[in-house]
Design a protein around this motif. Structure first.
Motif, PDB file in Angstrom:
ATOM      1  N   GLY A   1      12.935   6.420  20.865  1.00  0.00           N
ATOM      2  CA  GLY A   1      13.631   6.597  19.480  1.00  0.00           C
ATOM      3  C   GLY A   1      13.011   7.629  18.859  1.00  0.00           C
ATOM      4  O   GLY A   1      12.132   8.340  19.303  1.00  0.00           O
ATOM      5  N   LEU A   2      13.687   8.458  17.886  1.00  0.00           N
ATOM      6  CA  LEU A   2      13.229   9.422  17.261  1.00  0.00           C
ATOM      7  C   LEU A   2      13.808   9.287  15.773  1.00  0.00           C
ATOM      8  O   LEU A   2      14.938   8.885  15.562  1.00  0.00           O
ATOM      9  CB  LEU A   2      14.129  10.592  17.659  1.00  0.00           C
ATOM     10  N   HIS A   3      12.703   9.757  14.696  1.00  0.00           N
ATOM     11  CA  HIS A   3      13.062   9.807  13.679  1.00  0.00           C
ATOM     12  C   HIS A   3      13.297  11.315  13.260  1.00  0.00           C
ATOM     13  O   HIS A   3      12.257  12.064  13.149  1.00  0.00           O
ATOM     14  CB  HIS A   3      11.826   9.074  12.483  1.00  0.00           C
ATOM     15  N   CYS A   4      14.549  11.579  12.668  1.00  0.00           N
ATOM     16  CA  CYS A   4      14.968  12.893  12.367  1.00  0.00           C
ATOM     17  C   CYS A   4      15.926  13.166  11.086  1.00  0.00           C
ATOM     18  O   CYS A   4      16.299  14.013  10.939  1.00  0.00           O
ATOM     19  CB  CYS A   4      15.479  13.442  13.671  1.00  0.00           C
ATOM     20  N   GLU A   5      16.135  12.140  10.212  1.00  0.00           N
ATOM     21  CA  GLU A   5      16.642  12.332   9.171  1.00  0.00           C
ATOM     22  C   GLU A   5      18.198  12.915   9.188  1.00  0.00           C
ATOM     23  O   GLU A   5      18.592  13.707   8.647  1.00  0.00           O
ATOM     24  CB  GLU A   5      15.849  13.096   8.066  1.00  0.00           C
ATOM     25  N   GLY A   6      18.885  12.412  10.391  1.00  0.00           N
ATOM     26  CA  GLY A   6      20.309  12.933  10.548  1.00  0.00           C
ATOM     27  C   GLY A   6      20.193  14.236  11.181  1.00  0.00           C
ATOM     28  O   GLY A   6      21.418  14.779  11.456  1.00  0.00           O
ATOM     29  N   ALA A   7      19.111  14.794  11.510  1.00  0.00           N
ATOM     30  CA  ALA A   7      19.103  16.335  12.434  1.00  0.00           C
ATOM     31  C   ALA A   7      19.990  16.141  13.485  1.00  0.00           C
ATOM     32  O   ALA A   7      20.447  17.160  13.731  1.00  0.00           O
ATOM     33  CB  ALA A   7      17.505  16.787  12.445  1.00  0.00           C
ATOM     34  N   LEU A   8      19.955  15.140  14.201  1.00  0.00           N
ATOM     35  CA  LEU A   8      20.564  15.236  15.530  1.00  0.00           C
ATOM     36  C   LEU A   8      21.951  15.058  15.154  1.00  0.00           C
ATOM     37  O   LEU A   8      22.795  15.994  16.118  1.00  0.00           O
ATOM     38  CB  LEU A   8      20.285  13.971  16.408  1.00  0.00           C
ATOM     39  N   LEU A   9      22.525  14.594  14.228  1.00  0.00           N
ATOM     40  CA  LEU A   9      23.927  14.633  13.952  1.00  0.00           C
ATOM     41  C   LEU A   9      24.329  16.143  13.598  1.00  0.00           C
ATOM     42  O   LEU A   9      25.525  16.703  14.067  1.00  0.00           O
ATOM     43  CB  LEU A   9      24.219  13.690  12.973  1.00  0.00           C
ATOM     44  N   ARG A  10      23.325  16.782  12.943  1.00  0.00           N
ATOM     45  CA  ARG A  10      23.764  18.214  12.441  1.00  0.00           C
ATOM     46  C   ARG A  10      23.986  18.933  13.515  1.00  0.00           C
ATOM     47  O   ARG A  10      24.790  19.679  13.865  1.00  0.00           O
ATOM     48  CB  ARG A  10      22.828  18.795  11.356  1.00  0.00           C
TER      49      ARG A  10
ATOM     50  N   ASN B   1       1.018  -1.233   0.026  1.00  0.00           N
ATOM     51  CA  ASN B   1      -0.024  -0.016  -0.240  1.00  0.00           C
ATOM     52  C   ASN B   1       1.082   1.225  -0.265  1.00  0.00           C
ATOM     53  O   ASN B   1       2.123   1.157   0.078  1.00  0.00           O
ATOM     54  CB  ASN B   1      -1.104  -0.083   1.361  1.00  0.00           C
ATOM     55  N   SER B   2       0.340   2.271  -0.381  1.00  0.00           N
ATOM     56  CA  SER B   2       0.995   3.334  -0.211  1.00  0.00           C
ATOM     57  C   SER B   2       0.271   4.822   0.320  1.00  0.00           C
ATOM     58  O   SER B   2      -0.923   4.481   0.065  1.00  0.00           O
ATOM     59  CB  SER B   2       1.532   3.740  -1.416  1.00  0.00           C
ATOM     60  N   ARG B   3       0.926   5.642   0.949  1.00  0.00           N
ATOM     61  CA  ARG B   3       0.238   6.850   1.639  1.00  0.00           C
ATOM     62  C   ARG B   3       1.030   7.997   1.049  1.00  0.00           C
ATOM     63  O   ARG B   3       2.232   8.076   1.294  1.00  0.00           O
ATOM     64  CB  ARG B   3       0.121   6.901   3.174  1.00  0.00           C
ATOM     65  N   GLY B   4       0.609   8.929   0.233  1.00  0.00           N
ATOM     66  CA  GLY B   4       1.198   9.946  -0.497  1.00  0.00           C
ATOM     67  C   GLY B   4       2.550   9.618  -1.128  1.00  0.00           C
ATOM     68  O   GLY B   4       3.515  10.102  -1.330  1.00  0.00           O
ATOM     69  N   GLY B   5       2.502   8.409  -1.870  1.00  0.00           N
ATOM     70  CA  GLY B   5       3.611   7.931  -2.788  1.00  0.00           C
ATOM     71  C   GLY B   5       4.649   7.022  -1.984  1.00  0.00           C
ATOM     72  O   GLY B   5       5.564   6.752  -2.458  1.00  0.00           O
ATOM     73  N   ARG B   6       4.466   7.011  -0.769  1.00  0.00           N
ATOM     74  CA  ARG B   6       5.346   6.329   0.158  1.00  0.00           C
ATOM     75  C   ARG B   6       4.810   4.915   0.475  1.00  0.00           C
ATOM     76  O   ARG B   6       3.611   4.810   0.755  1.00  0.00           O
ATOM     77  CB  ARG B   6       5.823   6.961   1.399  1.00  0.00           C
ATOM     78  N   ARG B   7       5.549   3.919   0.477  1.00  0.00           N
ATOM     79  CA  ARG B   7       5.162   2.480   0.678  1.00  0.00           C
ATOM     80  C   ARG B   7       4.888   2.245   1.990  1.00  0.00           C
ATOM     81  O   ARG B   7       5.499   2.717   2.892  1.00  0.00           O
ATOM     82  CB  ARG B   7       6.448   1.561   0.215  1.00  0.00           C
ATOM     83  N   LEU B   8       3.793   1.611   2.461  1.00  0.00           N
ATOM     84  CA  LEU B   8       3.104   1.574   3.880  1.00  0.00           C
ATOM     85  C   LEU B   8       3.452  -0.147   3.922  1.00  0.00           C
ATOM     86  O   LEU B   8       3.422  -1.004   3.274  1.00  0.00           O
ATOM     87  CB  LEU B   8       1.844   1.864   3.925  1.00  0.00           C
TER      88      LEU B   8
ATOM     89  N   ALA C   1      -1.720  -2.097  11.624  1.00  0.00           N
ATOM     90  CA  ALA C   1      -1.780  -0.608  11.446  1.00  0.00           C
ATOM     91  C   ALA C   1      -0.848  -0.394  10.125  1.00  0.00           C
ATOM     92  O   ALA C   1       0.054  -1.036  10.062  1.00  0.00           O
ATOM     93  CB  ALA C   1      -1.219   0.086  12.611  1.00  0.00           C
ATOM     94  N   GLU C   2      -1.193   0.533   9.369  1.00  0.00           N
ATOM     95  CA  GLU C   2      -0.317   0.947   8.294  1.00  0.00           C
ATOM     96  C   GLU C   2       0.715   1.818   8.623  1.00  0.00           C
ATOM     97  O   GLU C   2       0.552   2.959   9.315  1.00  0.00           O
ATOM     98  CB  GLU C   2      -1.124   1.616   7.031  1.00  0.00           C
ATOM     99  N   LEU C   3       1.974   1.598   8.457  1.00  0.00           N
ATOM    100  CA  LEU C   3       3.321   2.164   8.907  1.00  0.00           C
ATOM    101  C   LEU C   3       4.336   2.437   7.788  1.00  0.00           C
ATOM    102  O   LEU C   3       4.465   1.586   6.895  1.00  0.00           O
ATOM    103  CB  LEU C   3       4.067   1.425  10.043  1.00  0.00           C
ATOM    104  N   ASN C   4       4.712   3.764   7.882  1.00  0.00           N
ATOM    105  CA  ASN C   4       6.020   3.845   6.826  1.00  0.00           C
ATOM    106  C   ASN C   4       7.210   3.198   7.386  1.00  0.00           C
ATOM    107  O   ASN C   4       7.206   2.616   8.487  1.00  0.00           O
ATOM    108  CB  ASN C   4       6.175   5.145   6.426  1.00  0.00           C
ATOM    109  N   VAL C   5       8.146   3.151   6.426  1.00  0.00           N
ATOM    110  CA  VAL C   5       9.459   2.421   6.981  1.00  0.00           C
ATOM    111  C   VAL C   5       9.993   3.122   8.210  1.00  0.00           C
ATOM    112  O   VAL C   5      10.567   2.333   9.204  1.00  0.00           O
ATOM    113  CB  VAL C   5      10.406   2.360   5.908  1.00  0.00           C
ATOM    114  N   GLU C   6       9.928   4.279   8.707  1.00  0.00           N
ATOM    115  CA  GLU C   6      10.392   4.745   9.881  1.00  0.00           C
ATOM    116  C   GLU C   6       9.737   4.443  11.005  1.00  0.00           C
ATOM    117  O   GLU C   6      10.203   4.087  11.915  1.00  0.00           O
ATOM    118  CB  GLU C   6      10.438   6.447   9.530  1.00  0.00           C
ATOM    119  N   GLU C   7       8.382   4.511  10.728  1.00  0.00           N
ATOM    120  CA  GLU C   7       7.587   3.990  11.863  1.00  0.00           C
ATOM    121  C   GLU C   7       7.653   2.650  12.077  1.00  0.00           C
ATOM    122  O   GLU C   7       7.791   2.353  13.000  1.00  0.00           O
ATOM    123  CB  GLU C   7       5.919   4.181  11.480  1.00  0.00           C
TER     124      GLU C   7
END
Length: 151
Positions: free
Chosen positions: A39-48, A4-11, A18-24
Motif C-alpha cells: 500500500g502507498l499513501h500518495c494523495e493522488g500522485a500516482l494518478l498524476r 487525540n491529535s498530532r499537529g492538528g490531525r486527528r489520531l 499505536a497512534e495512527l493518522n487516518v491514512e496510516e
C-alpha cells in the motif's frame, strides 16, 4: 476510537494502541484485514504520474494551436483549463478506450513501456524522484517523497 491529535490531525488507536493518522489506519486495514500485498499513501500522485506517462502524446499534442510557446514547457498552456479536454477530445477518448480494453497484464506492460520511454522527461505532475529508476519501482521512501506534492 479517536480524539487525540498530532499537529492538528486527528489520531486513531490501532489494535496495538499505536497512534495512527487516518491514512496510516486505512493502510493498516488493507494490509491486515483485506490482505493486500502493499500500500502507498500518495494523495493522488500516482494518478498524476499515470496521466502524464500514459497520455503523454495527447498532453503534448502539437496539433493544438497556441499551447506551446517553448520547447522547454513541461505541459501545454491550456492544461487545467476548460478547453484542454475539448481541444484533444478525440485523441484522449481514443487513448482511454484503448487503455480500457487492456487486460491488467497488458496495462502493466504498457505503463512500464511508457515509463521507460519517458523516464526523467519534464512532464508536469510527474515526480520521477518517487521511483528508483526507469524500471518504475517505488523508492522505499516514496510516501515521504510524495507527501508534499500538490500538483
Amino acid at each position: 476510537g479517536g480524539g487525540n491529535s498530532r499537529g492538528g490531525r486527528r489520531l486513531f488507536a490501532g489494535l496495538d494502541l499505536a497512534e495512527l493518522n487516518v491514512e496510516e489506519l486505512a493502510l493498516r486495514h488493507y494490509l491486515t484485514v483485506e490482505q493486500f500485498d502493499c500500500g502507498l499513501h500518495c494523495e493522488g500522485a500516482l494518478l498524476r504520474d499515470l496521466f502524464g506517462i500514459l497520455l503523454f502524446d495527447q498532453l503534448f499534442d502539437t496539433a493544438v494551436d497556441g499551447v506551446f510557446a517553448s520547447a522547454f514547457q513541461d505541459a501545454p498552456l491550456d492544461l487545467g483549463t476548460e478547453v484542454f479536454y475539448a481541444s484533444r477530445q478525440e485523441g484522449i477518448d481514443r487513448r482511454l478506450a484503448e487503455i480500457a480494453r487492456m487486460s491488467p497484464r497488458e496495462l502493466a506492460s504498457e505503463a512500464h513501456s511508457c515509463f521507460k520511454g519517458k523516464f526523467e522527461m519534464r512532464i508536469r505532475g510527474v515526480r520521477w524522484d518517487r521511483y528508483e529508476g526507469p524500471c518504475g519501482t517505488f523508492r522505499s521512501d516514496a510516501s515521504a517523497a510524495s507527501s508534499d506534492e500538490r500538483g
